[in-house]
Design a protein around this motif. Structure first.
Motif, PDB file in Angstrom:
ATOM      1  N   VAL A 180       0.792  -1.058   0.027  1.00  0.00           N
ATOM      2  CA  VAL A 180      -0.118   0.142  -0.071  1.00  0.00           C
ATOM      3  C   VAL A 180       0.943   1.410  -0.094  1.00  0.00           C
ATOM      4  N   GLU A 181       0.780   2.021  -0.953  1.00  0.00           N
ATOM      5  CA  GLU A 181       1.771   3.302  -1.016  1.00  0.00           C
ATOM      6  C   GLU A 181       0.887   4.383  -0.596  1.00  0.00           C
ATOM      7  N   ALA A 182       1.366   5.313   0.073  1.00  0.00           N
ATOM      8  CA  ALA A 182       0.673   6.577   0.492  1.00  0.00           C
ATOM      9  C   ALA A 182      -0.570   6.388   1.537  1.00  0.00           C
ATOM     10  N   LEU A 183      -0.137   5.695   2.607  1.00  0.00           N
ATOM     11  CA  LEU A 183      -1.200   5.401   3.345  1.00  0.00           C
ATOM     12  C   LEU A 183      -1.955   6.414   3.876  1.00  0.00           C
ATOM     13  N   GLU A 184      -1.241   7.507   4.293  1.00  0.00           N
ATOM     14  CA  GLU A 184      -1.719   8.883   4.766  1.00  0.00           C
ATOM     15  C   GLU A 184      -3.034   9.353   3.995  1.00  0.00           C
ATOM     16  N   ALA A 185      -2.956   9.119   2.654  1.00  0.00           N
ATOM     17  CA  ALA A 185      -3.877   9.634   1.544  1.00  0.00           C
ATOM     18  C   ALA A 185      -5.318   8.949   1.836  1.00  0.00           C
ATOM     19  N   GLU A 186      -5.155   7.599   2.574  1.00  0.00           N
ATOM     20  CA  GLU A 186      -6.655   6.895   2.587  1.00  0.00           C
ATOM     21  C   GLU A 186      -6.294   6.123   3.691  1.00  0.00           C
ATOM     22  N   PRO A 187      -6.497   6.638   5.117  1.00  0.00           N
ATOM     23  CA  PRO A 187      -6.314   6.189   6.374  1.00  0.00           C
ATOM     24  C   PRO A 187      -7.142   5.081   6.503  1.00  0.00           C
ATOM     25  N   SER A 188      -8.448   4.917   5.849  1.00  0.00           N
ATOM     26  CA  SER A 188      -9.449   4.002   6.013  1.00  0.00           C
ATOM     27  C   SER A 188      -8.972   2.847   5.414  1.00  0.00           C
ATOM     28  N   ALA A 189      -7.845   2.780   4.569  1.00  0.00           N
ATOM     29  CA  ALA A 189      -7.553   1.524   3.914  1.00  0.00           C
ATOM     30  C   ALA A 189      -6.745   0.356   4.978  1.00  0.00           C
ATOM     31  N   ALA A 190      -6.287   1.102   6.059  1.00  0.00           N
ATOM     32  CA  ALA A 190      -5.788   0.419   7.182  1.00  0.00           C
ATOM     33  C   ALA A 190      -6.964  -0.305   7.767  1.00  0.00           C
ATOM     34  N   LEU A 191      -7.836   0.144   8.087  1.00  0.00           N
ATOM     35  CA  LEU A 191      -8.946  -0.550   8.602  1.00  0.00           C
ATOM     36  C   LEU A 191      -9.700  -1.785   7.594  1.00  0.00           C
ATOM     37  N   ALA A 192      -9.569  -1.655   6.461  1.00  0.00           N
ATOM     38  CA  ALA A 192      -9.766  -2.665   5.372  1.00  0.00           C
ATOM     39  C   ALA A 192      -8.776  -3.770   5.424  1.00  0.00           C
ATOM     40  N   MET A 193      -7.640  -3.305   5.609  1.00  0.00           N
ATOM     41  CA  MET A 193      -6.430  -4.537   5.835  1.00  0.00           C
ATOM     42  C   MET A 193      -6.573  -5.119   6.903  1.00  0.00           C
ATOM     43  N   ARG A 194      -6.792  -4.501   8.083  1.00  0.00           N
ATOM     44  CA  ARG A 194      -7.199  -5.169   9.375  1.00  0.00           C
ATOM     45  C   ARG A 194      -8.385  -6.096   9.149  1.00  0.00           C
ATOM     46  N   ARG A 195      -9.408  -5.766   8.495  1.00  0.00           N
ATOM     47  CA  ARG A 195     -10.559  -6.907   8.382  1.00  0.00           C
ATOM     48  C   ARG A 195     -10.160  -7.769   7.653  1.00  0.00           C
ATOM     49  N   CYS A 196      -9.278  -7.531   6.506  1.00  0.00           N
ATOM     50  CA  CYS A 196      -8.780  -8.773   5.717  1.00  0.00           C
ATOM     51  C   CYS A 196      -7.810  -9.630   6.269  1.00  0.00           C
ATOM     52  N   LEU A 197      -7.072  -9.156   7.164  1.00  0.00           N
ATOM     53  CA  LEU A 197      -6.093 -10.082   8.159  1.00  0.00           C
ATOM     54  C   LEU A 197      -6.907 -10.933   8.876  1.00  0.00           C
ATOM     55  N   ARG A 198      -7.786 -10.210   9.670  1.00  0.00           N
ATOM     56  CA  ARG A 198      -8.544 -11.023  10.621  1.00  0.00           C
ATOM     57  C   ARG A 198      -9.325 -12.106   9.987  1.00  0.00           C
ATOM     58  N   GLU A 199      -9.888 -12.030   8.615  1.00  0.00           N
ATOM     59  CA  GLU A 199     -10.749 -12.784   7.679  1.00  0.00           C
ATOM     60  C   GLU A 199      -9.602 -14.280   7.474  1.00  0.00           C
ATOM     61  N   ALA A 200      -8.562 -13.586   6.960  1.00  0.00           N
ATOM     62  CA  ALA A 200      -7.329 -14.474   6.382  1.00  0.00           C
ATOM     63  C   ALA A 200      -6.982 -15.497   7.818  1.00  0.00           C
ATOM     64  N   SER A 201      -6.918 -14.942   8.887  1.00  0.00           N
ATOM     65  CA  SER A 201      -6.503 -15.691  10.052  1.00  0.00           C
ATOM     66  C   SER A 201      -7.539 -16.599  10.530  1.00  0.00           C
ATOM     67  N   HIS A 202      -8.806 -16.310  10.400  1.00  0.00           N
ATOM     68  CA  HIS A 202      -9.692 -17.284  10.615  1.00  0.00           C
ATOM     69  C   HIS A 202      -9.842 -18.358   9.560  1.00  0.00           C
ATOM     70  N   GLY A 203      -9.617 -18.051   8.249  1.00  0.00           N
ATOM     71  CA  GLY A 203      -9.594 -18.941   7.148  1.00  0.00           C
ATOM     72  C   GLY A 203      -8.414 -20.137   7.155  1.00  0.00           C
ATOM     73  N   SER A 204      -7.517 -19.900   7.887  1.00  0.00           N
ATOM     74  CA  SER A 204      -6.157 -20.534   7.783  1.00  0.00           C
ATOM     75  C   SER A 204      -6.516 -22.136   8.533  1.00  0.00           C
ATOM     76  N   ALA A 205      -7.500 -22.313   9.013  1.00  0.00           N
ATOM     77  CA  ALA A 205      -7.605 -23.811   9.507  1.00  0.00           C
ATOM     78  C   ALA A 205      -6.690 -24.185  10.547  1.00  0.00           C
ATOM     79  N   GLY A 206      -6.235 -23.340  11.678  1.00  0.00           N
ATOM     80  CA  GLY A 206      -5.260 -23.746  12.582  1.00  0.00           C
ATOM     81  C   GLY A 206      -3.750 -23.834  12.082  1.00  0.00           C
TER      82      GLY A 206
END
Length: 94
Positions: free
Chosen positions: A1-27
């Protein structure tokens, strides 16, 4: 992600994505890396935006004081090899 300060809400989307990915890793251990860049100081982002990133590495240019200290250390190492060179150098020249 380039220039995160331009769109700080992208960090929240990444957080949601990381949480979903960790739940889908089946342990299994999840190895997912996200790299983002900022064009300003890290403290410009809210704590919520920074929370998506577990570890933060900051790369910046050294300050004038840090640069001078580094150069003086190098000069000390050189003066151990050539004592005359070290004594001929004035601190004001640094």
């Amino acid at each position: 992600v380039e220039a995160l300060e331009a769109e700080p809400s992208a960090a929240l989307a990444m957080r949601r994505c990381l949480r979903e990915a960790s739940h889908g890793s089946a342990g299994r251990p999840l190895r997912l890396f996200v790299i983002a860049t900022l064009g300003r100081e890290l403290r410009a982002l809210s704590a919520t935006a920074r929370a998506a990133f577990g570890y933060v590495a900051q790369v910046r240019l050294p300050s004038d004081a840090e640069r001078k200290q580094f150069l003086l250390g190098l000069f000390q190492q050189i003066s151990r090899v050539d004592a005359q060179w070290g004594s001929a150098l004035r601190e004001a020249a640094v």
